[in-house]
Structure formats: C-alpha cells, structure tokens
Scaffold this active site. Structure first.
Site, short mmCIF file in Angstrom:
data_model
loop_
_atom_site.label_atom_id
_atom_site.label_comp_id
_atom_site.label_asym_id
_atom_site.label_seq_id
_atom_site.Cartn_x
_atom_site.Cartn_y
_atom_site.Cartn_z
N SER A 21 -33.52 -20.88 20.66
CA SER A 21 -34.74 -20.92 21.48
C SER A 21 -35.48 -22.24 21.29
O SER A 21 -35.90 -22.88 22.26
CB SER A 21 -35.66 -19.75 21.13
OG SER A 21 -35.08 -18.52 21.46
N ARG A 44 -43.84 -24.30 19.06
CA ARG A 44 -43.95 -22.88 18.73
C ARG A 44 -44.87 -22.16 19.73
O ARG A 44 -44.64 -20.99 20.06
CB ARG A 44 -44.47 -22.70 17.30
CG ARG A 44 -44.33 -21.26 16.80
CD ARG A 44 -44.57 -21.18 15.30
NE ARG A 44 -43.49 -21.70 14.51
CZ ARG A 44 -42.47 -20.98 14.05
NH1 ARG A 44 -42.39 -19.70 14.32
NH2 ARG A 44 -41.53 -21.55 13.31
N HIS A 47 -42.66 -21.71 22.65
CA HIS A 47 -41.70 -20.66 22.30
C HIS A 47 -42.32 -19.27 22.46
O HIS A 47 -41.67 -18.33 22.90
CB HIS A 47 -41.24 -20.88 20.87
CG HIS A 47 -40.32 -19.84 20.33
ND1 HIS A 47 -40.76 -18.83 19.49
CD2 HIS A 47 -38.99 -19.63 20.49
CE1 HIS A 47 -39.74 -18.05 19.17
NE2 HIS A 47 -38.66 -18.51 19.75
#
Length: 223
Positions: A21, A44, A47
């Site tokens: 990912s 992040r 994500h």
C-alpha cells in the site's frame, strides 16, 4: 532508513499488504516538496484515506516533525478535541513511550461551563486541559472542532501557552479553514495543518501514528 519496518501488523500477510500500500502511495504521488520525515506523515494520511490531495494540502512549520517525535520520546501528553482520536491511537505504541491521551468534550463540568458562557464544549475542554497543565509541553490534536483550535491559538497568543506541537486538522465548513490559517501564522510553536475544509479525526490519528513510527525508528537507531 526504511520506516515501513515499524508496523502494527502482526502477520506476514498484513505486513505485505501494508508495504504494498505504501509503495502504491509513493508511486502514484510522484514528486513532492516534502522533507523525508514530513513525507512519512503525509503518506500515512494518504494511506488512511486514499485521498492524494493531502499531498499539497498538508503543511508543516519548520522542525514540526522533529518536535513531535521528541515530545513522544519524552512521554508528553496528547490532548485531543474528541474521544475518537484517543480511541483510534495504538495503545501498545502509546504505552511504549508512556504517553497518555486526554479529552474532556463530554465532561459534565465542561458542558455546564459551555452552557453558562454560551460558548462551545470544545472551547471549555481546551480550557480544562490548560487548567490541568496538560497543554504546555504536550501535543494538541484537533480533528473535529475549529473552536478548539481557535481557543488554543488564542491561548498561545494571549496566555503564553507553549505546546510541543499542535496538529490542527479540524474538518468542516464553519471556521475550519480559518482556524487552520490562523494557526499557520504562528512562528513560535511547531504545527502541522491541512489547508482548507478537509480534515478529521482519521487524519490526526494517521499523523500521530506516523510520528510514533518515526520515534520508534529513532529510538531503535540509538540502541
């Protein structure tokens, strides 16, 4: 340093998915203007939301990531505007650094004071955190309430409040963008903001998890 090794995934399959990912995020995001440690935070956040607009909307004051890492390494308190942020954070990671989380939005005295002053619970919650000496040297994490962020900015300007880091990411249509713009004008306290209306507790949690991962990596490198 490969920060992907710092993970909450407990199985090989989970670690592979997380690694893949992040690789997709890096590939699709392409070139960016962030420093390496800042990108760990932004990627992040992407994500967590699959929203690549945070590559650009997210801004950092100079040294903000380092300030957040150092605060975590010394076990600074995290004060959130809503319970969702506290619930979303990894307890094992917080416990590793001895970090406590706090939120007061639903406390009876906070609600009563908000009614008495015709203000908001979020404002009174930040004032309670200040009375309890949690804000100075702590990490302020705001993902929902612009009035909480406006109150923290006021306290920094008028009461010499000095948090270690302010993560200002309230989402919404009334005062959200304005509160973040005001925070970004401060040059004496480290901050991370998302410009405009976007934000939310999920983004704050993602940002703090990135800071925790970076702090763990720094700690491991020292040992």
């Amino acid at each position: 340093m490969n920060h992907n090794i710092i993970t909450e995934q407990l199985t090989d399959a989970g670690r592979r998915i997380e690694h893949d990912s992040f690789a997709i995020v890096d590939a699709e995001a392409g070139p960016h203007a962030y420093q390496a440690d800042e990108w760990q935070v932004v990627r992040r956040m992407i994500h967590a939301t699959a929203d690549f607009e945070f590559n650009g909307l997210t801004r950092f004051s100079p040294g903000a990531v380092a300030a957040g890492m150092q605060a975590l390494l010394r076990g600074a308190a995290i004060v959130a505007d809503v319970e969702m942020i506290c619930v979303g954070l990894s307890k094992p990671r917080l416990d590793h650094f001895g970090v406590g989380t706090h939120q007061f939005i639903a406390d009876d005295d906070v609600i009563a004071q908000a009614k008495a002053e015709n203000s908001t619970r979020a404002v009174q919650a930040m004032r309670k955190a200040q009375r309890l000496n949690l804000l100075d040297g702590g990490i302020v994490a705001i993902g929902n309430a612009p009035t909480a962020l406006l109150e923290v900015v006021r306290m920094m300007q008028e009461d010499d409040l000095k948090p270690a880091l302010v993560i200002g990411m309230p989402v919404g249509f009334v005062s959200a963008a304005e509160s973040k713009a005001l925070l970004s004008e401060i040059d004496t306290i480290p901050w991370i903001v998302i410009d405009g209306r976007k934000g939310g507790s999920t983004l704050v949690v993602a940002a703090i998890h990135a800071l925790l991962a970076l702090a763990e990596a720094q700690q491991a490198a020292r040992n």
